[in-house]
Write a protein that holds these residues in place. Sequence first.
Motif, PDB file in Angstrom:
ATOM      1  N   HIS A 158       0.845  -1.201   0.000  1.00 22.77           N
ATOM      2  CA  HIS A 158       0.000   0.000   0.000  1.00 22.77           C
ATOM      3  C   HIS A 158       0.883   1.255   0.000  1.00 22.77           C
ATOM      4  CE1 HIS A 158      -3.471   2.522   0.744  1.00 22.77           C
ATOM      5  NE2 HIS A 158      -2.848   3.048   1.777  1.00 22.77           N
ATOM      6  N   LEU A 159       1.890   1.281   0.855  1.00 24.24           N
ATOM      7  CA  LEU A 159       2.779   2.441   0.911  1.00 24.24           C
ATOM      8  C   LEU A 159       3.548   2.609  -0.395  1.00 24.24           C
ATOM      9  CD1 LEU A 159       4.086   2.106   4.565  1.00 24.24           C
ATOM     10  CD2 LEU A 159       2.685   3.963   3.655  1.00 24.24           C
ATOM     11  N   ARG A 160       4.056   1.510  -0.941  1.00 23.40           N
ATOM     12  CA  ARG A 160       4.774   1.588  -2.215  1.00 23.40           C
ATOM     13  C   ARG A 160       3.867   2.125  -3.317  1.00 23.40           C
ATOM     14  NH1 ARG A 160       7.916  -4.184  -1.856  1.00 23.40           N
ATOM     15  NH2 ARG A 160       9.602  -3.472  -0.504  1.00 23.40           N
ATOM     16  N   ASN A 161       2.623   1.679  -3.326  1.00 25.74           N
ATOM     17  CA  ASN A 161       1.674   2.152  -4.336  1.00 25.74           C
ATOM     18  C   ASN A 161       1.385   3.638  -4.176  1.00 25.74           C
ATOM     19  OD1 ASN A 161       1.469  -0.368  -5.515  1.00 25.74           O
ATOM     20  ND2 ASN A 161      -0.376  -0.934  -4.377  1.00 25.74           N
ATOM     21  N   GLN A 162       1.231   4.101  -2.934  1.00 24.69           N
ATOM     22  CA  GLN A 162       0.971   5.518  -2.706  1.00 24.69           C
ATOM     23  C   GLN A 162       2.164   6.362  -3.152  1.00 24.69           C
ATOM     24  OE1 GLN A 162      -0.240   5.565   1.497  1.00 24.69           O
ATOM     25  NE2 GLN A 162      -2.233   6.238   0.768  1.00 24.69           N
ATOM     26  N   ILE A 163       3.368   5.906  -2.834  1.00 21.66           N
ATOM     27  CA  ILE A 163       4.583   6.621  -3.244  1.00 21.66           C
ATOM     28  C   ILE A 163       4.664   6.685  -4.769  1.00 21.66           C
ATOM     29  CG2 ILE A 163       7.106   6.494  -3.282  1.00 21.66           C
ATOM     30  CD1 ILE A 163       6.824   5.270  -0.368  1.00 21.66           C
TER      31      ILE A 163
END
Length: 62
Positions: A44-49
């Motif tokens: 999720h964090l990688r996708n947001q970044i």
Amino acid sequence: MTDLNSQYDCANASSDLPALIQQLQQLENGAHDESKQWQDQVNHLRNQIAFIRNKCDLTKES
């Protein structure tokens, strides 16, 4: 931070992106068992970044 969508204001990227990167680094460097929940959070964090970098036309070094 709220969920990101096509209406994201790139003016927020200078504060949002470092915060997301810090959260990701904490997850990756912390003690974890690589459970599904942990992997989901990391993804999720990688996708947001990636979303912010793509939407706001930022390089990986940003």
